[in-house]
Design a protein around this motif. Structure first.
Motif, PDB file in Angstrom:
ATOM      1  N   PHE A  47       0.822  -1.207   0.000  1.00 40.24           N
ATOM      2  CA  PHE A  47       0.000   0.000   0.000  1.00 40.24           C
ATOM      3  C   PHE A  47       0.860   1.262   0.000  1.00 40.24           C
ATOM      4  N   ASN A  48       1.939   1.237   0.758  1.00 44.78           N
ATOM      5  CA  ASN A  48       2.796   2.417   0.884  1.00 44.78           C
ATOM      6  C   ASN A  48       3.541   2.765  -0.409  1.00 44.78           C
ATOM      7  N   LYS A  49       3.483   1.910  -1.412  1.00 36.74           N
ATOM      8  CA  LYS A  49       4.144   2.180  -2.697  1.00 36.74           C
ATOM      9  C   LYS A  49       3.254   2.979  -3.651  1.00 36.74           C
ATOM     10  N   ILE A  50       2.000   3.180  -3.296  1.00 32.44           N
ATOM     11  CA  ILE A  50       1.086   3.941  -4.151  1.00 32.44           C
ATOM     12  C   ILE A  50       1.527   5.398  -4.176  1.00 32.44           C
ATOM     13  N   GLN A  51       1.551   5.979  -5.369  1.00 29.54           N
ATOM     14  CA  GLN A  51       2.019   7.349  -5.542  1.00 29.54           C
ATOM     15  C   GLN A  51       0.919   8.239  -6.117  1.00 29.54           C
ATOM     16  N   PRO A  52       0.851   9.499  -5.690  1.00 24.90           N
ATOM     17  CA  PRO A  52      -0.094  10.444  -6.292  1.00 24.90           C
ATOM     18  C   PRO A  52       0.111  10.509  -7.809  1.00 24.90           C
ATOM     19  N   GLY A  53      -0.994  10.597  -8.537  1.00 21.19           N
ATOM     20  CA  GLY A  53      -0.937  10.681  -9.988  1.00 21.19           C
ATOM     21  C   GLY A  53      -1.087   9.346 -10.694  1.00 21.19           C
ATOM     22  N   GLU A  54      -0.929   8.230  -9.952  1.00 17.18           N
ATOM     23  CA  GLU A  54      -1.135   6.926 -10.574  1.00 17.18           C
ATOM     24  C   GLU A  54      -2.610   6.771 -10.931  1.00 17.18           C
ATOM     25  N   SER A  55      -2.881   6.003 -11.961  1.00 17.06           N
ATOM     26  CA  SER A  55      -4.263   5.769 -12.373  1.00 17.06           C
ATOM     27  C   SER A  55      -4.891   4.660 -11.528  1.00 17.06           C
ATOM     28  N   ARG A  56      -6.217   4.606 -11.557  1.00 13.73           N
ATOM     29  CA  ARG A  56      -6.941   3.545 -10.853  1.00 13.73           C
ATOM     30  C   ARG A  56      -6.442   2.187 -11.328  1.00 13.73           C
ATOM     31  N   ASP A  57      -6.260   2.027 -12.641  1.00 12.19           N
ATOM     32  CA  ASP A  57      -5.789   0.754 -13.193  1.00 12.19           C
ATOM     33  C   ASP A  57      -4.406   0.391 -12.671  1.00 12.19           C
ATOM     34  N   GLN A  58      -3.532   1.369 -12.513  1.00 12.75           N
ATOM     35  CA  GLN A  58      -2.197   1.103 -11.969  1.00 12.75           C
ATOM     36  C   GLN A  58      -2.297   0.627 -10.525  1.00 12.75           C
ATOM     37  N   VAL A  59      -3.161   1.269  -9.747  1.00 16.22           N
ATOM     38  CA  VAL A  59      -3.339   0.869  -8.342  1.00 16.22           C
ATOM     39  C   VAL A  59      -3.861  -0.557  -8.267  1.00 16.22           C
ATOM     40  N   VAL A  60      -4.883  -0.864  -9.057  1.00 17.74           N
ATOM     41  CA  VAL A  60      -5.465  -2.215  -9.043  1.00 17.74           C
ATOM     42  C   VAL A  60      -4.424  -3.237  -9.497  1.00 17.74           C
ATOM     43  N   ALA A  61      -3.602  -2.890 -10.468  1.00 16.42           N
ATOM     44  CA  ALA A  61      -2.551  -3.811 -10.913  1.00 16.42           C
ATOM     45  C   ALA A  61      -1.531  -4.063  -9.799  1.00 16.42           C
ATOM     46  N   GLN A  62      -1.265  -3.051  -8.970  1.00 11.69           N
ATOM     47  CA  GLN A  62      -0.280  -3.177  -7.890  1.00 11.69           C
ATOM     48  C   GLN A  62      -0.822  -3.917  -6.677  1.00 11.69           C
ATOM     49  N   ILE A  63      -2.058  -3.577  -6.265  1.00 10.81           N
ATOM     50  CA  ILE A  63      -2.540  -4.113  -4.975  1.00 10.81           C
ATOM     51  C   ILE A  63      -3.863  -4.871  -5.080  1.00 10.81           C
ATOM     52  N   GLY A  64      -4.424  -4.998  -6.257  1.00 12.46           N
ATOM     53  CA  GLY A  64      -5.644  -5.781  -6.431  1.00 12.46           C
ATOM     54  C   GLY A  64      -6.911  -4.947  -6.330  1.00 12.46           C
ATOM     55  N   GLN A  65      -8.027  -5.626  -6.529  1.00 12.74           N
ATOM     56  CA  GLN A  65      -9.335  -4.970  -6.479  1.00 12.74           C
ATOM     57  C   GLN A  65      -9.658  -4.546  -5.045  1.00 12.74           C
ATOM     58  N   PRO A  66     -10.302  -3.416  -4.873  1.00 16.11           N
ATOM     59  CA  PRO A  66     -10.673  -2.983  -3.518  1.00 16.11           C
ATOM     60  C   PRO A  66     -11.816  -3.818  -2.956  1.00 16.11           C
ATOM     61  N   GLU A  67     -11.932  -3.782  -1.638  1.00 20.98           N
ATOM     62  CA  GLU A  67     -13.057  -4.445  -0.967  1.00 20.98           C
ATOM     63  C   GLU A  67     -14.367  -3.758  -1.332  1.00 20.98           C
ATOM     64  N   ARG A  68     -14.319  -2.436  -1.404  1.00 19.88           N
ATOM     65  CA  ARG A  68     -15.478  -1.650  -1.837  1.00 19.88           C
ATOM     66  C   ARG A  68     -14.987  -0.311  -2.379  1.00 19.88           C
ATOM     67  N   THR A  69     -15.817   0.292  -3.200  1.00 20.09           N
ATOM     68  CA  THR A  69     -15.509   1.606  -3.767  1.00 20.09           C
ATOM     69  C   THR A  69     -16.720   2.496  -3.559  1.00 20.09           C
ATOM     70  N   VAL A  70     -16.481   3.716  -3.117  1.00 16.13           N
ATOM     71  CA  VAL A  70     -17.550   4.694  -2.918  1.00 16.13           C
ATOM     72  C   VAL A  70     -17.319   5.851  -3.881  1.00 16.13           C
ATOM     73  N   THR A  71     -18.376   6.226  -4.589  1.00 15.41           N
ATOM     74  CA  THR A  71     -18.323   7.387  -5.481  1.00 15.41           C
ATOM     75  C   THR A  71     -18.979   8.554  -4.756  1.00 15.41           C
ATOM     76  N   TRP A  72     -18.296   9.685  -4.747  1.00 13.88           N
ATOM     77  CA  TRP A  72     -18.779  10.887  -4.074  1.00 13.88           C
ATOM     78  C   TRP A  72     -19.313  11.838  -5.151  1.00 13.88           C
ATOM     79  N   PRO A  73     -20.634  11.878  -5.348  1.00 15.79           N
ATOM     80  CA  PRO A  73     -21.225  12.636  -6.461  1.00 15.79           C
ATOM     81  C   PRO A  73     -20.951  14.142  -6.433  1.00 15.79           C
ATOM     82  N   LEU A  74     -20.899  14.748  -5.270  1.00  8.40           N
ATOM     83  CA  LEU A  74     -20.700  16.199  -5.213  1.00  8.40           C
ATOM     84  C   LEU A  74     -19.299  16.615  -5.644  1.00  8.40           C
ATOM     85  N   THR A  75     -18.308  15.779  -5.346  1.00 10.38           N
ATOM     86  CA  THR A  75     -16.928  16.121  -5.692  1.00 10.38           C
ATOM     87  C   THR A  75     -16.423  15.365  -6.922  1.00 10.38           C
ATOM     88  N   HIS A  76     -17.234  14.424  -7.416  1.00  8.89           N
ATOM     89  CA  HIS A  76     -16.862  13.599  -8.572  1.00  8.89           C
ATOM     90  C   HIS A  76     -15.575  12.826  -8.313  1.00  8.89           C
TER      91      HIS A  76
END
Length: 110
Positions: free
Chosen positions: A40-69
């Motif tokens: 987890f500590n290897k995640i860097q700002p600016g990486e894409s969602r796909d890069q994160v998933v490739a590094q650490i796998g699918q999340p347990e859950r994902t929440v979308t915040w409509p007001l802030t997109h």
């Protein structure tokens, strides 16, 4: 069917079953939303969602915040610091890029 053929068939079926169970267990572990703090500590700002998933796998859950997109991806972690229930979360901007990542107590499970 001869006894040796039946034994070979049973052995083949047992091997196929164990391979199937092993594959599904490995798949479940990769997609369970668990992440080690080291990974987890290897995640860097600016990486894409796909890069994160490739590094650490699918999340347990994902929440979308409509007001802030934005989105937050949640993972269970092995952090044993001061938290009995620790959650790692990755925050993504509207374009799906990492804007933050942190480990904190999971108040919802206490």
């Amino acid at each position: 069917m001869k006894k040796t053929q039946a034994m070979q068939l049973a052995a083949g079926a047992a091997l196929a079953f164990s391979a199937l169970v092993g594959a599904s267990t490995a798949s479940a572990a990769m997609s369970s939303g668990y992440v080690s703090t080291d990974a987890f500590n290897k995640i860097q700002p600016g990486e894409s969602r796909d890069q994160v998933v490739a590094q650490i796998g699918q999340p347990e859950r994902t929440v979308t915040w409509p007001l802030t997109h934005t989105q937050t991806m949640y993972y269970t972690t092995d952090d044993t610091g001061d938290f009995s229930n620790a959650v790692a979360h990755v925050d993504l901007d509207a374009s799906g890029k990492v804007i933050g990542a942190d480990i904190s107590a999971d108040d919802a499970q206490e």
